[in-house]
Design an enzyme around this catalytic site. Structure first.
Site, PDB file in Angstrom:
ATOM      1  N   GLU A   1       0.818  -1.223   0.000  1.00 35.34           N
ATOM      2  CA  GLU A   1       0.000   0.000   0.000  1.00 35.34           C
ATOM      3  C   GLU A   1       0.849   1.270   0.000  1.00 35.34           C
ATOM      4  O   GLU A   1       0.350   2.352   0.271  1.00 35.34           O
ATOM      5  CB  GLU A   1      -0.919   0.009   1.239  1.00 35.34           C
TER       6      GLU A   1
ATOM      7  N   GLU B   1     -10.665  -2.475  15.659  1.00 34.49           N
ATOM      8  CA  GLU B   1     -11.437  -3.714  15.725  1.00 34.49           C
ATOM      9  C   GLU B   1     -11.008  -4.535  16.946  1.00 34.49           C
ATOM     10  O   GLU B   1     -11.465  -5.657  17.153  1.00 34.49           O
ATOM     11  CB  GLU B   1     -11.235  -4.556  14.454  1.00 34.49           C
TER      12      GLU B   1
ATOM     13  N   ARG C   1       2.020   2.083   4.681  1.00 38.42           N
ATOM     14  CA  ARG C   1       1.697   3.034   3.604  1.00 38.42           C
ATOM     15  C   ARG C   1       2.828   3.978   3.270  1.00 38.42           C
ATOM     16  O   ARG C   1       2.704   4.766   2.341  1.00 38.42           O
ATOM     17  CB  ARG C   1       0.416   3.797   3.943  1.00 38.42           C
TER      18      ARG C   1
ATOM     19  N   ASN D   1     -13.617   4.323  13.256  1.00 35.32           N
ATOM     20  CA  ASN D   1     -14.881   3.903  13.849  1.00 35.32           C
ATOM     21  C   ASN D   1     -14.777   3.802  15.376  1.00 35.32           C
ATOM     22  O   ASN D   1     -13.688   3.740  15.942  1.00 35.32           O
ATOM     23  CB  ASN D   1     -15.269   2.525  13.297  1.00 35.32           C
TER      24      ASN D   1
ATOM     25  N   ASP E   1     -18.506   0.700  11.082  1.00 35.85           N
ATOM     26  CA  ASP E   1     -17.107   0.823  10.669  1.00 35.85           C
ATOM     27  C   ASP E   1     -16.908   1.998   9.708  1.00 35.85           C
ATOM     28  O   ASP E   1     -16.068   1.950   8.824  1.00 35.85           O
ATOM     29  CB  ASP E   1     -16.590  -0.491  10.048  1.00 35.85           C
TER      30      ASP E   1
HETATM   31 CA    CA Z   1     -12.123   0.193  11.175  1.00 35.68          CA
END
Ligand code: CA
Length: 718
Positions: free
Chosen positions: A98, A212, A150, A292, A337
């Site tokens: 990425e 998460e 990234r 989130n 999310d």
């Molecule tokens: Ca997330």
């Protein structure tokens, strides 16, 4: 705009949490004495990065993160002559890639999965050095969405990378040797770093991921020379009565705490900053987005309701101190999310006859926002794809007008959400072209069925979302999956941020595609999940050129100049949340391309040859007899989608990144199966022990489920 054509279908999309460090032998990492890696980057150069059009000095090229290059040697008239100039095979795991390369003073710094850093000669691709932070494979389980990195930041002779296990590392740009390293996370089980650092006046700014897990989001500034912590800003309140001694202490009490209910701090609360940041030197404001809420399910997280500040928000602070200036929350009481950690672009736009200093973002929730970046005032927003969780926004405040059915946690009923948890726009970068006045962005058109988890109990390993992924898993009938595929799309959108409408688009049959760069050559470059790297005319979207790279592309391209020639570069490598978790949908999205991590550099009349695709897999389906009772297989399916699917793919179908368990030899050897899943003998590869989460009997039911799926696949193929 509020199309409901996907509404009835169960679309799985996104997610994952996983390991697998399998990679080829690392390349020699001895620094070469000839390396001309000065990277004499300072505040003056970074602030005036646009006056060095040949460079790509910071993550978004300039502090305003526009990802627009003034270069035009390659342009809409001659782009047909674009050819591969060089390629560099990354000695890295065949996982998601990425990275946005940084190019300055003739050297490219590019990263790979597992946070490795590669310094290359920007003109030739010749390796100068490789830095491997040696992240333990077992750390893979604490990342939601593959093991990406990234990119780096550069400053005063050093290169800075956030390692996946939470370290911030400074590397000597000349030698490739570590200068210093600090752990930025105080809880190693629930945080990872995937984003690129930014540097403002000698401070390295870094966030983290973990929304998460049980993470409480924060952003930290470190002194670039010494690695000493300067300030930290927590994005959500902690345990009541306990002060952090952080820059956020006062504002969390005055603005955020009253927006939470229940014992939210026990699961962290979320709001992590794993990607988007920007800086305005004139206003001296640093902006970062937040993820989130954690767990996703708002009814579990904050059972008495509340907006849950500062989740799903943009926050502006002073970069020297972390002092709060303003915030804008785009999704109050977030439950899907819908992170707002996506890239933010700063630009000056004429709106209603007035020049406005704006910040623009397309967060996951499906709307494209334009805010006043001095004050955080809402200016406008419109949906970029089908959106059904909100029927619109309050035109004064930007607060969403919610569809009450979207609150699956409160209603106890499934909700076919658009967008899904991958968002309408994920981390794949967008670009603003000040010549066309358009924003170019990769859009995901699709959804996901949210089912609240009954009797939620927090796990100590893997995801804690309060969402039942077994109930939302894909059907096993390939005909139904094929039907779902016809509704899961993507497009490259040219968006007018003043008129808030799409000007042109390029439709794709797949949803999980690459980031975008725009150039003064009237060009846009973008790669796709199908391995195509293409150039489009910026003003009208006409396709002008493309190359097949034989590997899915997610990373954003960049462009720069070396020895008087313009190069366009993209890193290829398939995976990420959707690539790992979406099962057959992900498999089809990259059409069994290879997954060879590589940097590809193109220039006019380049003379390199694109490497041939790897030979197709010769794995044969050879499951043992499918003899377990339907009840045992169903139990296995449930355990699989609780612990395994986010890495190994929905319904035991790998999206082409991690091993496809239907082909696993361990499926025929119950003891080997237990040694891997229960005992963790492959922990170094990332497959940690699940012995603390499941009994041996439960683990055995997963084996019967995988046998069942392999047998089904075999019969469906015949
Ligand atoms: Ca997330």
């Amino acid at each position: 705009m509020y199309v409901s054509r996907f509404g009835a279908l169960s679309l799985v999309a996104l997610l994952a949490a996983c390991g697998s460090k399998q990679s080829p032998a690392p390349a020699a990492s001895e620094p070469k004495a000839s390396a001309a890696a000065k990277t004499a980057v300072d505040a003056a150069r970074l602030t005036a990065a646009d006056s060095e059009p040949g460079t790509w000095m910071t993550y978004g090229r300039t502090y305003d993160e526009q990802r627009f290059s003034p270069l035009k040697q390659i342009n809409a008239q001659n782009v047909g002559q674009l050819q591969l100039a060089w390629h560099y095979d990354l000695a890295a795991a065949h996982r998601v890639q990425e990275s946005t390369p940084i190019v300055v003073d003739g050297v490219m710094y590019v990263t790979s999965a597992w946070s490795k850093v590669f310094a290359l000669d920007a003109a030739t691709g010749k390796q100068l050095w490789v830095f491997d932070p040696e992240v333990p494979g077992a750390a893979g389980i604490k990342g939601c969405c593959d093991v990406p990195n990234r990119g780096v930041a550069v400053w005063n002779g050093k290169v800075y990378v956030g390692a996946f296990d939470g370290r911030l590392i400074a590397i000597d740009a000349s030698s490739g040797k570590q200068a210093w390293s600090v752990s930025t996370v105080d809880d190693a089980d629930n945080y990872s770093i995937t984003g690129a650092p930014r540097i403002v006046r000698g401070k390295v700014i870094i966030g983290n991921a973990g929304g998460e897990y049980k993470a409480r989001g924060y952003v930290t500034a470190y002194d670039a020379e010494s690695g000493k912590k300067v300030w930290r800003f927590y994005t959500v309140p902690g345990e009541p009565g306990k002060k952090d001694g952080a820059a956020s202490d006062d504002v969390l009490e005055s603005k955020a705490r009253s927006t939470w209910t229940g014992e939210f701090w026990k699961l962290g609360g979320g709001g992590t900053t794993w990607d988007g940041m920007a800086y305005d030197p004139k206003l001296d404001l640093l902006y970062f987005g937040t993820d989130n809420g954690e767990p996703w399910n708002h009814a579990v997280r904050s059972p008495g309701g509340g907006d849950n500040l500062f989740t799903a928000s943009i926050i502006a602070v002073r970069p020297d101190t972390g002092e709060y200036v303003w915030h804008f929350q785009n999704t109050p009481g977030e439950s899907w999310d819908y992170s707002a950690v996506q890239q933010m672009i700063l630009a000056d736009l004429t709106i209603d006859g007035k020049l406005r200093q704006v910040i623009m973002q397309a967060p996951k929730n499906g709307f494209f926002y334009v805010l006043d970046r001095a004050t955080g005032e809402f200016i406008s927003a419109q949906p970029i794809t089908a959106v059904n969780w909100a029927t619109g926004l309050d035109p004064q405040t930007g607060r969403p007008i919610e569809n009450p059915r979207s609150r699956y946690g409160e209603t106890g009923k499934p909700w076919s959400a658009m967008p899904g948890p991958a968002g309408a726009h994920a981390w794949q970068a967008m670009s603003y072209d000040p010549l066309t006045h358009l924003v170019y962005l990769p859009v995901i058109d699709g959804g996901f069925v949210f089912v609240g988890e009954k009797n939620f109990k927090a796990k100590t390993l893997g995801w804690n979302t309060g969402v039942d992924f077994n109930a939302g898993s894909l059907p096993e009938d390939p005909k139904v999956i094929a039907q779902i595929q016809t509704t899961l799309k993507g497009h490259l959108s040219a968006w007018d941020p003043v008129a808030q409408k799409q000007v042109w688009s390029v439709p794709y049959d797949t949803s999980w595609n690459g980031g975008v760069v725009s150039t003064a050559g009237n060009l846009i470059f973008q790669g796709t999940s199908m391995g195509e790297f293409a150039a489009f005319q910026a003003d009208d979207g006409k396709r002008l050129w493309s190359a097949q790279t034989h590997t899915g592309i997610l990373a954003p391209p960049i462009t720069y100049e070396a020895n008087g020639e313009q190069y366009v570069v993209v890193e290829v490598g398939w995976g990420g949340a959707f690539g790992l978790a979406a099962g057959q949908l992900a498999r089809d999205a990259q059409a069994n391309q290879g997954n060879i991590p590589r940097v590809l550099a193109f220039k006019l009349n380049g003379t390199d040859t694109m490497p041939a695709p790897p030979p197709p897999s010769d794995l044969k389906l050879a499951p043992p007899p499918d003899e377990a009772s339907a009840k045992v297989v169903a139990a296995g399916k449930s355990h699989y989608h609780t612990f395994c699917s986010t890495c190994h793919g929905d319904s035991a179908v790998s999206g082409g990144v991690l091993p496809d368990l239907r082909y696993s030899a361990a499926m025929s050897a119950p003891n080997t199966w237990q040694s891997i899943v229960h005992d963790g003998v492959r922990s170094a590869n990332g497959m940690v022990s699940f012995g603390s989460q499941m009994s041996k009997e439960e683990i055995e039911t997963i084996r019967t489920y995988v046998i069942h799926r392999a047998t089904q696949t075999k019969s469906q193929a015949n």
